[in-house]
Each structure stands twice: as C-alpha cells, then as structure tokens.
Design a protein around this motif. Structure first.
Motif, PDB file in Angstrom:
ATOM      1  N   THR A 455       0.847  -1.193   0.000  1.00 40.77           N
ATOM      2  CA  THR A 455       0.000   0.000   0.000  1.00 40.77           C
ATOM      3  C   THR A 455       0.880   1.239   0.000  1.00 40.77           C
ATOM      4  O   THR A 455       1.814   1.349   0.807  1.00 40.77           O
ATOM      5  CB  THR A 455      -0.924   0.022   1.231  1.00 40.77           C
ATOM      6  N   LEU A 456       0.579   2.166  -0.913  1.00 37.57           N
ATOM      7  CA  LEU A 456       1.309   3.427  -1.006  1.00 37.57           C
ATOM      8  C   LEU A 456       0.460   4.543  -0.405  1.00 37.57           C
ATOM      9  O   LEU A 456      -0.706   4.714  -0.774  1.00 37.57           O
ATOM     10  CB  LEU A 456       1.633   3.743  -2.466  1.00 37.57           C
ATOM     11  N   TYR A 457       1.054   5.288   0.529  1.00 41.58           N
ATOM     12  CA  TYR A 457       0.401   6.455   1.119  1.00 41.58           C
ATOM     13  C   TYR A 457       1.061   7.703   0.554  1.00 41.58           C
ATOM     14  O   TYR A 457       2.262   7.937   0.754  1.00 41.58           O
ATOM     15  CB  TYR A 457       0.534   6.428   2.648  1.00 41.58           C
ATOM     16  N   LEU A 458       0.261   8.495  -0.179  1.00 46.80           N
ATOM     17  CA  LEU A 458       0.796   9.684  -0.834  1.00 46.80           C
ATOM     18  C   LEU A 458      -0.363  10.582  -1.237  1.00 46.80           C
ATOM     19  O   LEU A 458      -1.419  10.089  -1.656  1.00 46.80           O
ATOM     20  CB  LEU A 458       1.626   9.283  -2.059  1.00 46.80           C
ATOM     21  N   ASP A 459      -0.200  11.877  -1.119  1.00 41.66           N
ATOM     22  CA  ASP A 459      -1.188  12.874  -1.531  1.00 41.66           C
ATOM     23  C   ASP A 459      -2.522  12.665  -0.820  1.00 41.66           C
ATOM     24  O   ASP A 459      -3.588  12.758  -1.421  1.00 41.66           O
ATOM     25  CB  ASP A 459      -1.384  12.838  -3.047  1.00 41.66           C
ATOM     26  N   GLY A 460      -2.469  12.362   0.469  1.00 41.66           N
ATOM     27  CA  GLY A 460      -3.690  12.262   1.257  1.00 41.66           C
ATOM     28  C   GLY A 460      -4.574  11.095   0.901  1.00 41.66           C
ATOM     29  O   GLY A 460      -5.789  11.153   1.098  1.00 41.66           O
ATOM     30  N   ARG A 461      -4.010  10.023   0.370  1.00 39.00           N
ATOM     31  CA  ARG A 461      -4.800   8.844   0.037  1.00 39.00           C
ATOM     32  C   ARG A 461      -3.913   7.605   0.095  1.00 39.00           C
ATOM     33  O   ARG A 461      -2.680   7.704   0.110  1.00 39.00           O
ATOM     34  CB  ARG A 461      -5.447   8.992  -1.342  1.00 39.00           C
ATOM     35  N   SER A 462      -4.554   6.458   0.106  1.00 44.20           N
ATOM     36  CA  SER A 462      -3.837   5.180   0.103  1.00 44.20           C
ATOM     37  C   SER A 462      -4.172   4.447  -1.194  1.00 44.20           C
ATOM     38  O   SER A 462      -5.324   4.396  -1.607  1.00 44.20           O
ATOM     39  CB  SER A 462      -4.253   4.325   1.309  1.00 44.20           C
ATOM     40  N   CYS A 463      -3.152   3.890  -1.810  1.00 43.20           N
ATOM     41  CA  CYS A 463      -3.307   3.160  -3.065  1.00 43.20           C
ATOM     42  C   CYS A 463      -2.952   1.702  -2.828  1.00 43.20           C
ATOM     43  O   CYS A 463      -1.799   1.379  -2.512  1.00 43.20           O
ATOM     44  CB  CYS A 463      -2.406   3.755  -4.151  1.00 43.20           C
ATOM     45  N   GLU A 464      -3.937   0.818  -2.980  1.00 41.25           N
ATOM     46  CA  GLU A 464      -3.722  -0.602  -2.736  1.00 41.25           C
ATOM     47  C   GLU A 464      -3.281  -1.351  -3.992  1.00 41.25           C
ATOM     48  O   GLU A 464      -2.676  -2.416  -3.893  1.00 41.25           O
ATOM     49  CB  GLU A 464      -5.005  -1.244  -2.190  1.00 41.25           C
ATOM     50  N   LEU A 465      -3.579  -0.814  -5.160  1.00 41.50           N
ATOM     51  CA  LEU A 465      -3.196  -1.478  -6.403  1.00 41.50           C
ATOM     52  C   LEU A 465      -1.771  -1.056  -6.766  1.00 41.50           C
ATOM     53  O   LEU A 465      -1.530  -0.123  -7.523  1.00 41.50           O
ATOM     54  CB  LEU A 465      -4.166  -1.134  -7.528  1.00 41.50           C
ATOM     55  N   THR A 466      -0.808  -1.750  -6.179  1.00 41.24           N
ATOM     56  CA  THR A 466       0.601  -1.497  -6.437  1.00 41.24           C
ATOM     57  C   THR A 466       1.242  -2.794  -6.912  1.00 41.24           C
ATOM     58  O   THR A 466       0.954  -3.870  -6.380  1.00 41.24           O
ATOM     59  CB  THR A 466       1.315  -0.989  -5.180  1.00 41.24           C
ATOM     60  N   VAL A 501       4.805   0.413  -9.195  1.00 38.72           N
ATOM     61  CA  VAL A 501       3.869   1.289  -9.884  1.00 38.72           C
ATOM     62  C   VAL A 501       2.563   1.240  -9.101  1.00 38.72           C
ATOM     63  O   VAL A 501       2.084   0.166  -8.726  1.00 38.72           O
ATOM     64  CB  VAL A 501       3.660   0.863 -11.350  1.00 38.72           C
ATOM     65  N   ALA A 502       2.015   2.418  -8.804  1.00 39.31           N
ATOM     66  CA  ALA A 502       0.786   2.527  -8.030  1.00 39.31           C
ATOM     67  C   ALA A 502      -0.296   3.142  -8.907  1.00 39.31           C
ATOM     68  O   ALA A 502      -0.052   4.122  -9.625  1.00 39.31           O
ATOM     69  CB  ALA A 502       1.007   3.372  -6.780  1.00 39.31           C
ATOM     70  N   ALA A 503      -1.489   2.569  -8.844  1.00 35.22           N
ATOM     71  CA  ALA A 503      -2.624   3.072  -9.617  1.00 35.22           C
ATOM     72  C   ALA A 503      -3.462   3.989  -8.738  1.00 35.22           C
ATOM     73  O   ALA A 503      -3.949   3.567  -7.690  1.00 35.22           O
ATOM     74  CB  ALA A 503      -3.461   1.904 -10.139  1.00 35.22           C
ATOM     75  N   PHE A 504      -3.608   5.247  -9.158  1.00 35.14           N
ATOM     76  CA  PHE A 504      -4.482   6.205  -8.474  1.00 35.14           C
ATOM     77  C   PHE A 504      -5.836   6.152  -9.175  1.00 35.14           C
ATOM     78  O   PHE A 504      -5.990   6.647 -10.296  1.00 35.14           O
ATOM     79  CB  PHE A 504      -3.888   7.614  -8.528  1.00 35.14           C
ATOM     80  N   THR A 505      -6.808   5.534  -8.540  1.00 33.52           N
ATOM     81  CA  THR A 505      -8.108   5.287  -9.159  1.00 33.52           C
ATOM     82  C   THR A 505      -9.229   6.114  -8.552  1.00 33.52           C
ATOM     83  O   THR A 505     -10.393   5.905  -8.886  1.00 33.52           O
ATOM     84  CB  THR A 505      -8.449   3.798  -9.041  1.00 33.52           C
ATOM     85  N   ALA A 506      -8.916   7.037  -7.658  1.00 32.43           N
ATOM     86  CA  ALA A 506      -9.929   7.908  -7.055  1.00 32.43           C
ATOM     87  C   ALA A 506      -9.244   9.196  -6.624  1.00 32.43           C
ATOM     88  O   ALA A 506      -8.017   9.252  -6.470  1.00 32.43           O
ATOM     89  CB  ALA A 506     -10.611   7.229  -5.867  1.00 32.43           C
ATOM     90  N   GLY A 507     -10.063  10.252  -6.421  1.00 32.98           N
ATOM     91  CA  GLY A 507      -9.502  11.539  -6.064  1.00 32.98           C
ATOM     92  C   GLY A 507      -8.979  12.275  -7.277  1.00 32.98           C
ATOM     93  O   GLY A 507      -9.114  11.826  -8.420  1.00 32.98           O
ATOM     94  N   ASP A 508      -8.380  13.443  -7.042  1.00 35.90           N
ATOM     95  CA  ASP A 508      -7.842  14.221  -8.150  1.00 35.90           C
ATOM     96  C   ASP A 508      -6.347  13.960  -8.283  1.00 35.90           C
ATOM     97  O   ASP A 508      -5.723  13.338  -7.427  1.00 35.90           O
ATOM     98  CB  ASP A 508      -8.097  15.723  -7.948  1.00 35.90           C
ATOM     99  N   VAL A 509      -5.795  14.437  -9.406  1.00 37.69           N
ATOM    100  CA  VAL A 509      -4.376  14.236  -9.691  1.00 37.69           C
ATOM    101  C   VAL A 509      -3.659  15.575  -9.839  1.00 37.69           C
ATOM    102  O   VAL A 509      -2.594  15.640 -10.445  1.00 37.69           O
ATOM    103  CB  VAL A 509      -4.208  13.389 -10.975  1.00 37.69           C
ATOM    104  N   ASP A 510      -4.244  16.636  -9.259  1.00 39.48           N
ATOM    105  CA  ASP A 510      -3.688  17.964  -9.446  1.00 39.48           C
ATOM    106  C   ASP A 510      -2.314  18.118  -8.805  1.00 39.48           C
ATOM    107  O   ASP A 510      -1.474  18.874  -9.297  1.00 39.48           O
ATOM    108  CB  ASP A 510      -4.644  19.021  -8.871  1.00 39.48           C
ATOM    109  N   PHE A 511      -2.090  17.426  -7.697  1.00 35.97           N
ATOM    110  CA  PHE A 511      -0.840  17.614  -6.968  1.00 35.97           C
ATOM    111  C   PHE A 511       0.044  16.376  -7.021  1.00 35.97           C
ATOM    112  O   PHE A 511       0.855  16.140  -6.132  1.00 35.97           O
ATOM    113  CB  PHE A 511      -1.140  17.983  -5.513  1.00 35.97           C
ATOM    114  N   LEU A 512      -0.124  15.562  -8.068  1.00 38.21           N
ATOM    115  CA  LEU A 512       0.795  14.454  -8.314  1.00 38.21           C
ATOM    116  C   LEU A 512       1.833  14.918  -9.327  1.00 38.21           C
ATOM    117  O   LEU A 512       1.483  15.349 -10.429  1.00 38.21           O
ATOM    118  CB  LEU A 512       0.043  13.232  -8.852  1.00 38.21           C
TER     119      LEU A 512
END
Length: 765
Positions: A455-466, A501-512
């Motif tokens: 699990t990746l924690y970054l930009d105020g969210r957790s990404c489980e698809l890594t 590689v982490a998949a961001f599948t929710a939230g915005d991507v403005d600050f990635l």
C-alpha cells in the motif's frame, strides 16, 4: 517431477456454461458442473470442493483469468512456485498448474483438505491405496522416526523445511558423495583423503563438506590399478628383466641420463675412424671456444654441456674419468660407471681410461628388456608409489565404493522427502494460487492478490493497487494502455531498493508530480521511502474531468501572469542597473558632453502619444459595447437563462467528461500485469466503484468532531464581501427579470399584468 504435456488451444472440457470435448488422453465422462461469478466483466470460476481442483484440467483455458505468471516479484512463496515450475524457466503456465493439481490430488484420500490451506499434513489424509500415497506415508513414518516422534500422526512444513537438519541426522543423504566423516574405517578414510588430494573434491549436499563422488573414485583406483600392474611386471626375481635385481632400476636410470651423449660420442668416433679428415670438423672449432671464452664460464652451463663427452678420435674409446672428460657431464658419467658399467660388465683396469663402443652396446643389450618395460611405465602419480602402498590403496577400493553405493541408494528417500515437502506446500498454497491465477477472487474480494506489492500512502490517500516493477521504462510502454493514472515510484529502505507502480483510481491528480515523496508499506508491513519518478496521467472520475478545463484555464492564466511578472521584473532590474551605471559615470559623461556642441534636442520617449490614448479608448469602448450587447441578449433570454448557463458549462466541460467516461470504461488491470510478466486472459475491468475502494482518500472518522476553527485559514476580508454582494445583486436582477419576485415587489416594479393595470385604475378614479 516430470514436465506436463503442453495443452493445445482447443476446447478442453464441458462446463456448465459451454460445451466442449475432453482433452486428448482423457476419457470422456460425466461433465463436471462448475460455478462462476461475474467480476471485472469476466466469468470467473469458483473452487468449492476438492473435485473442482482435481478436475481443473477439464476447465476450458479460455475461462482462465491468467495464462502465465512469474515466479518472482509477487507475494507468493517462491519455493512453492519453483516446485510447480516444471521446466524451471521462471514462469508458471496452465499445464504446470494442472499437473500440480492432479499430482497432489492423486496422493490425498480426500482433496477437500486442500481448501483448508493448512501446512500440517495428517498422515491419515494420504491415500495408502495408491503406490504413490503409500510410499509417501512410509517415508513420513521414517522421517518421524528419525526425529524421535514415532507415535506422531502429523507432519508440518517446519519438520521438513530445513532439509539440512534432516540430512545432518542421516549418514547417507542420497547425493552420492561421501566425506571422510562418512567412513568408519581408518584405511577408507585415508583413501578418501588421497582421492581428494589427487582429483579434487566436490561439496556434499549437507553444509558443503568436501567429499568425493563415484567418478573421482573410479578414476583414482583405475590409475592405482594400472600402476600396480606395471609394478608386478617389474619382478625383481626375473634375471632377464632385472639382471642386477632391485639395483637394475638404478642402473637403467643412470644409463638413460647419459644415453643420448654416449650415442652421439660413439657416432662421431665411428665417422672419425672412417675418415681422419673429419676429426677436425667433429670436434669443437676454435670459434666455438672463442665464444665460450667471451663469457663468464659455468661448468654446468648449456654451451659446455652441448660439447661432445670427450675429444673425438678414431680410437672410439671414452675415458670415464679424468680431465679429458667433458666437465659438464663428469658427475653423470661417474654415476653411470658406478651403477651401470661396473655392476653389469665387472671391474676392469681399462674402464677408467677406455670405455669402448662394444662395452656400451653390451650394456644396452642387457638393459633392453627393462627399457622396453620402462617405456610402458604409466605416466601418472601412482607409478611413483611402491608396490606395498598401491596394494594398501586397492584394499580400500571395495569398501569405499560400497559407501558410495549406499549413499546413492538413499537418493530415493531424498526424492520422497522432496515430494513430502511439495505435498505440504501445495496443501497450503494451491488454493491461493488458483484464486490468483485461474480466477482473481483474491483481488476482487480485496483479500490481497499475490501481484499486489503493498500500500502506497501519498497525496492524502492510500493506493492498494501497487505492483512491483523491474524496468520502469519498459513497463510504462504497455501499462499506459490500462487507461489508469499510474505513478512509478522508487522505494528505498536500509540500503535496499525496489521500484513499484501505483494506480491512483480515485480523487484528483492535481498535486501528483515527479519528485513527490510518500511512504510505501509492503505485504510484510515494512515501511519504505517512496519517490515518484514517472507519472502517466489519466482521469480518475467524471467529476474530476468536469472541473479539469477550468483548472487548466486558471493554471494557464497563472502561468501567463507569472511570465509577465517575471518579464516586468527582469525589465525593471535591467533599468535600475542601467540607471545606477549612468549615475556612477555622470562626471565623465558631463565632461564629455560639455566638449561637444549639441546638434538637436531629442524628443522624450517616455510620454504616451495622444493618438495611442485615443485608439486605446476606442478599443475599450468597442469591447464594452460588445460585452453589454452580449449581456443584454443573455438577459433577454428570460426564463431560458438557466438553460443557456447549462449549455455553456456543457460546452466547456462536456468534451472532457466524455473523454473521461470513455477512458474509465476502458480502465483495465490487464496491461499493468502483462507489463510485469503476467499473461492476462481477460480484460479485468477496474470500474469507478472498485477504483474508489482501491484508492481511498483521507476522511475524518465517524463520530469525530472539530473542536476549533483553523487559525491559519485564508481571510478574504473586503474582497470576499464585495464578491458576495455582486453575486447577490446579480441573482436579484436575474430574479426580477424572470418575474420570480413579482408577487413580493411593489406594483410599479412588477412586470406582470397587475403592474400594467394599476395606472388605468388610478386614472379612472
């Protein structure tokens, strides 16, 4: 384990969803009824019983979710995958999975125990009615006996996982290698050490202890036997072969050392006896002695040794001692005379002065049988050993080969030990593999798929698809087809490094963006520092796409304003620098200007031309007129104003939302895994609902409350009040124009019939 026969791409079985023929080599029988679930846009089989596992070969491969997976880089026991990987190519394919299922089910009484996923094997679960099951049962009993648990009825993976401890408890481990510690006899132990000295050693399976194998042992004793056979032929009692007994070998050795020089000397003498004119040419020339005299002389030097044994004369006799003998060969001739000439020919008065060619031929004749035998002498190390030493070594041959044979016989037990380990590992891991290979139950039920690295924690969210990545650049080429927002990260921890590689599948991507840091937790709970190194942008939701054009518009304006401000700042800095330069050089410039006669007064360039001001005014007036006209037309729409606003919004956000909707429909897990070495058979969709579960944004826990306002919040002050006032005024004007306030306004301000009739009534009155 033998390699399974590759399956051909034709229908393999009859399922509950479609008919097919049985595969080659399998007799058609009652069609097995499978159960499926629909997930990710694909039908996925459900394993309900051991029979489903036993008959997995009958399931059409077109219904398998995956057709290959790597043995490394996934969260699965690599030892189990290595046991399944029959061809050891680092990849597991359907034939190997089918072979593993059939292998384990053939050795269990009831394959339903596979669904429990236990690493404890109950001996009663082994099918003793089959030869394979009976052998494993017997080997399990033998293993428990070795471990001192003869009454136990269960065997755990821990009991056989460390095979080194088991092998240490056994005298023979089945590798066909014996060490000095294996032997219980001193003579055999000494023979093993001698074999290792001559032919080297090979590491034993247990703790890599040096030992010997059958090939080295047989080569060693073959050399010993050849040497002994030669020694037997050299019997000291044979007077023809050994005229001097044991001393004959020394006599032959001394003769061999001077044979070439003796033959050369007597040949020269024969030529000199033939023609006296050849004497001068057959002896060294004065020039040869001149060359010797030019250097420092050493009696053992090669130039002196190359000279004849003695001066060549027609007499054909050689002095065996004295000053007329070549000093480089004096010692060798003396040994030859003492060990060979005198013992074979007897002591004679003429020998010290005259050793004839006839004497030399007599010696050669007596030593000829031994010389012939010496020519057959083995050229190995064993030929130097005496006969008694060779006999002692040969006496240890049979016991040593018997040890190796006993060790090789234990290989069957070792193979059964590996089979027991394989059985327990498959009992524990096979269902997990099936739920991550034949179907993706573990992923869609969010139980942790084997390809998920953590699990990746970054930009105020957790990404489980890594997913773990070996080559970022190569992976991104194919993974970009997944239509998913992907962030490639380099993870470091205590000197270790890996890429994910982490998949961001929710939230915005403005600050990635590349360079942003986060924390990655692997499946073992270890934390890694993660840094984004590459970003593939894709929409995460339709709502995000709705605001994307406006955000881009604001971003462009901010960038342009920043560029203009930077340009103005640079221009100002340049002007200040020039002004300061002029001030520092004012005195010099004044003196130079006083010496010159002014020709004309330049026109000031800082003033704005009147025509320019007029043009700007006309332009602003035109723009204002256009804006007023547009606003008037907009207000004239009346009750259609909301529809117009909606149309404007759709015209701006509609294309972005449409593109996002299309990409979200195509968002798939397949390309991400294919780029990591998998072979995904289905599309494996990741819809918005699943994406919202895989990437969760930060939320305040239920029941929590904020006890204070943010003391550092932005304070807009008069600007916010003015904006709110303008907005309220615009809403009031709009409501008045739409006649929404007619019932609440005075008659003079109303637009309806009541307002029109009021003046008439007053006039009549």
């Amino acid at each position: 384990m033998t390699q399974a026969t590759p399956l051909t791409p034709h229908p393999q079985a009859t399922t509950s969803t479609q008919g097919a023929t049985s595969p080659p080599g399998r007799q058609a029988g009652t069609a097995h009824r499978w159960q499926f679930i629909r997930a990710g846009g694909t039908d996925q089989v459900v394993f309900r019983s051991g029979e489903d596992i036993a008959r997995i070969g009958e399931l059409d491969q077109k219904l398998w979710v995956a057709l290959a997976c790597p043995t490394r880089g996934i969260d699965f026991d690599p030892r189990t995958l290595d046991l399944i990987d029959a061809d050891h190519d680092g990849r597991v394919r359907p034939p190997e999975v089918v072979a593993a299922c059939e292998w384990v089910c053939a050795r269990l009484r009831n394959p339903d125990v596979l669904l429990q996923g236990s690493d404890v094997l109950t001996l009663g679960d082994l099918d003793g009615d089959t030869p394979a099951g009976a052998r494993l049962h017997e080997e399990a009993r033998r293993l428990l006996q070795i471990q001192g648990k003869p009454e136990a009825d269960t065997l755990t993976l821990a009991d056989i996982a460390d095979r080194g401890e088991l092998l240490a408890a056994m005298r023979f481990n089945g590798d066909g290698i014996v060490t000095p510690d294996t032997a219980q006899d001193d003579a055999v132990r000494a023979a093993i050490a001698e074999v290792m000295r001559v032919h080297g050693s090979v590491p034993d399976r247990h703790k890599a202890t040096p030992g010997i194998d059958r090939a080295r042992t047989e080569a060693f004793f073959g050399e010993v036997q050849v040497a002994r056979d030669w020694h037997v032929q050299a019997d000291a009692g044979d007077r023809t072969l050994m005229p001097l007994g044991d001393a004959t070998l020394a006599a032959a050795d001394a003769a061999n050392k001077v044979q070439a020089k003796l033959d050369d000397f007597f040949a020269r003498c024969r030529v000199a006896a033939f023609d006296a004119q050849a004497v001068t040419a057959l002896n060294p020339s004065p020039k040869a002695y001149d060359e010797l005299g030019a250097n420092t002389l050493d009696l053992q030097a090669e130039p002196i040794a190359d000279l004849p044994l003695a001066p060549v004369t027609p007499r054909c006799v050689l002095p065996l001692q004295g000053t007329s003998l070549n000093p480089a060969w004096a010692d060798a001739i003396a040994v030859f005379a003492a060990r060979t000439v005198v013992p074979l020919l007897g002591a004679r008065d003429e020998f010290p002065e005259a050793f004839s060619e006839t004497d030399w031929l007599a010696i050669k004749q007596q030593l000829a049988p031994l010389q012939a035998l010496m020519a057959k002498r083995p050229g190995n190390w064993a030929a130097e050993l005496p006969l008694d030493k060779l006999d002692a070594l040969l006496a240890a041959r049979e016991p040593l080969l018997a040890l190796i044979k006993d060790d090789e016989a234990a290989e069957e037990h070792n193979a059964l030990l590996v089979d027991l380990e394989k059985l327990i590992r498959l009992q524990r891991d096979l269902v997990v593999l099936l739920n991550n290979f034949v179907s993706f139950k573990a992923f869609y039920r969010r139980e942790g798929a084997i390809f998920q690295a953590g699990t990746l924690y970054l930009d105020g969210r957790s990404c489980e698809l890594t997913v773990q990545v070996q080559d970022t650049a190569k992976h991104a080429v194919l993974a970009g087809l997944a239509k998913t927002c992907l962030a490639y990260c380099d993870c470091t921890r205590q000197g270790q490094k890996m890429s994910i590689v982490a998949a961001f599948t929710a939230g915005d991507v403005d600050f990635l963006f590349v360079g942003r840091n986060g924390v990655f937790y692997d499946r073992q709970g270890r934390d890694w520092d993660a840094t984004i190194t590459k970003l593939i942008e894709n929409p995460t939701s339709v709502a995000q796409a709705f605001f994307a054009p406006y955000k881009k518009f604001v971003r462009v304006i901010e960038e342009q304003v920043a560029k203009r401000a930077a340009a103005q700042e640079a221009a100002g800095q340049t002007g200040l620098t020039g002004f300061a330069t002029r001030l520092t050089t004012a005195d010099q410039a004044h003196a130079a200007d006083a010496a010159k006669v002014p020709t004309a007064v330049p026109r000031p360039t800082g003033r704005v031309d009147v025509g320019t001001v007029a043009a700007i005014g006309v332009a602003l007036g035109s723009i204002s007129a256009v804006l007023v006209a547009i606003f008037g037309k907009f207000v004239d729409l009346g009750q259609w104003i909301p529809v117009a606003l909606l149309g404007i919004v759709l015209a701006i956000s509609g294309p972005s939302m449409l593109i996002a909707w299309l990409k979200l429909r195509q968002r798939s897990l397949g390309p991400i895994l294919d780029a990591s070495g998998w072979a995904i058979n289905g599309r494996m969709k990741v819809n918005v609902r699943l994406g919202g579960m895989l990437s969760q944004t930060a939320r305040v826990p239920p029941g929590a409350r904020r006890i204070a306002r943010d003391p550092y919040r932005d304070r807009h002050g008069a600007t916010g009040v003015a904006a709110a006032a303008v907005l309220v005024l615009a809403m009031v004007v709009l409501a008045w124009r739409m006649d929404w306030l007619d019932n609440r306004l005075p008659a003079a301000l109303q637009h309806g019939p009541t307002a029109a009739a009021a003046p008439v009534q007053l006039h009549n009155g």
